[in-house]
Write an enzyme that holds these catalytic residues in place. Sequence first.
Site, PDB file in Angstrom:
ATOM      1  N   ALA A  94       0.834  -1.202   0.000  1.00 27.87           N
ATOM      2  CA  ALA A  94       0.000   0.000   0.000  1.00 27.87           C
ATOM      3  C   ALA A  94       0.870   1.255   0.000  1.00 27.87           C
ATOM      4  CB  ALA A  94      -0.939  -0.022   1.200  1.00 27.87           C
ATOM      5  N   GLU A 116      11.969   6.180   0.367  1.00 27.97           N
ATOM      6  CA  GLU A 116      12.284   5.483  -0.865  1.00 27.97           C
ATOM      7  C   GLU A 116      13.235   6.322  -1.710  1.00 27.97           C
ATOM      8  OE1 GLU A 116       8.569   4.523  -2.766  1.00 27.97           O
ATOM      9  OE2 GLU A 116       7.880   3.302  -1.102  1.00 27.97           O
ATOM     10  N   HIS A 120       8.685  -0.731  -4.947  1.00 28.76           N
ATOM     11  CA  HIS A 120       7.420  -0.056  -5.252  1.00 28.76           C
ATOM     12  C   HIS A 120       6.917  -0.402  -6.651  1.00 28.76           C
ATOM     13  CE1 HIS A 120       5.003   3.673  -3.835  1.00 28.76           C
ATOM     14  NE2 HIS A 120       4.244   2.917  -4.607  1.00 28.76           N
ATOM     15  N   ALA A 129       4.585  -3.247  -7.044  1.00 26.48           N
ATOM     16  CA  ALA A 129       3.497  -4.221  -6.933  1.00 26.48           C
ATOM     17  C   ALA A 129       2.401  -3.985  -7.964  1.00 26.48           C
ATOM     18  CB  ALA A 129       2.907  -4.196  -5.524  1.00 26.48           C
TER      19      ALA A 129
END
Length: 310
Positions: free
Chosen positions: A231, A261, A280, A282
Site C-alpha cells: 500500500a 524510498e 514499489h 506491486a
Amino acid sequence: MKILIPDLMTAESRAAMARQHEVIYEPTLVTDLPALLRAAPQADCLIVRNRTQVRGKLLDALTRCRVVGRLGVGLDNIDLEGCAARGIEVIPATGANALAVAEYVVTAALMLLRPWFAASASVLAGEWPRAALVQGHEVAGRTLGIVGFGSIGRETARLGAALGMKVIACDNSTSAATIAGNDVRAVSFDELLATSDVVSLHMPLTAGTRNLFDARALAAMKPGAILINAARGGIVDEAALARALCDGHLAGAALDVFDTEPLGARSPLVGAPNLLVSPHIAGVTEESETRVCNLVARRVIEALAAQRTA
C-alpha cells in the site's frame, strides 16, 4: 490546451491526448524540480506518478492548471486541499492496477508460506537442504486478513478465496454489509490481527494510518503470521517489524513500499530474516501500465473538455 507529463507514460495514451491537445512529454523532469517549476506555469494539465510532489512550490507554479492526473491510486503525494482551493480536479487511476497488486500479494504469501526459493543457491551448489524445507505450509485453509477494502482489497480477497483461503477484512470507511456482499467476513481490527495467517494492507497513508502497524499491533498478530504491505510506506513501523521478524514472532513479511524510498543502507530492515522487498512495483506490469495510462488519458481528455465548456 497543454498537458505536461514529467514522468513515464505509454506512447499509446500520449497519442490519444495529442489528437486534441499539446502534449509536453519530459520524463526527466521528475528528478529535476527547477526545470519542472519552470515548465509548470504553462500547463493546463499535469500528469504525475508517485515521485512528483504536487504541493508547495510546484502547486504554486501551476497557475493555469485545472487537472492533475495521477498514474496510480495513492494520493499522498498530492495536496488535495490545495488543489481543491485552486479549482484543480485530481484524477487517480482507481482500480486500473488492482489485479497487479492482488497478484503480488498472493505471490508473496505463497513464497513466504513455503520459502523454497531461499535454497536455490544451495541446491545449485550441490547441497540438499530438503529437511529444512519440508515445514512449509499450503495456502488453502489459511486465513487472509485484509486491512482496507477498496478496489485492490476486494481483488485481493477474490484471488485469496480462489486459492481456498478464508478471507476476513476490516475497513472503517466500508460497511460490513458491503464487505459481506463480496463473500468476505467483516471483523474488527483486533480480531483480524489475532486470527489472520496472512495480513495484507490496502489503505492510504494518512495521519490516522501512519505507523498503524506499530510494535503493539505487530505483537497482537497471530504468532507465525505473515505481513504484506503493498500500500504505502509509513503504515508499518519498520524498526518494530524488523524486531518482530528477528525474534520469530512473525514468520515473514513482504514490503513493496517504505517510509523512505529508495530504502537506505541504514534501514532497520537490512538483515531482517524472512523478508522479501521490492522497489514499489506491486502495481506495475505491462498490462496494468496500459490500463492505468489509458484510463488517466481518457479521463483527462474528458475533464479538459468539460473545462472548455464550463
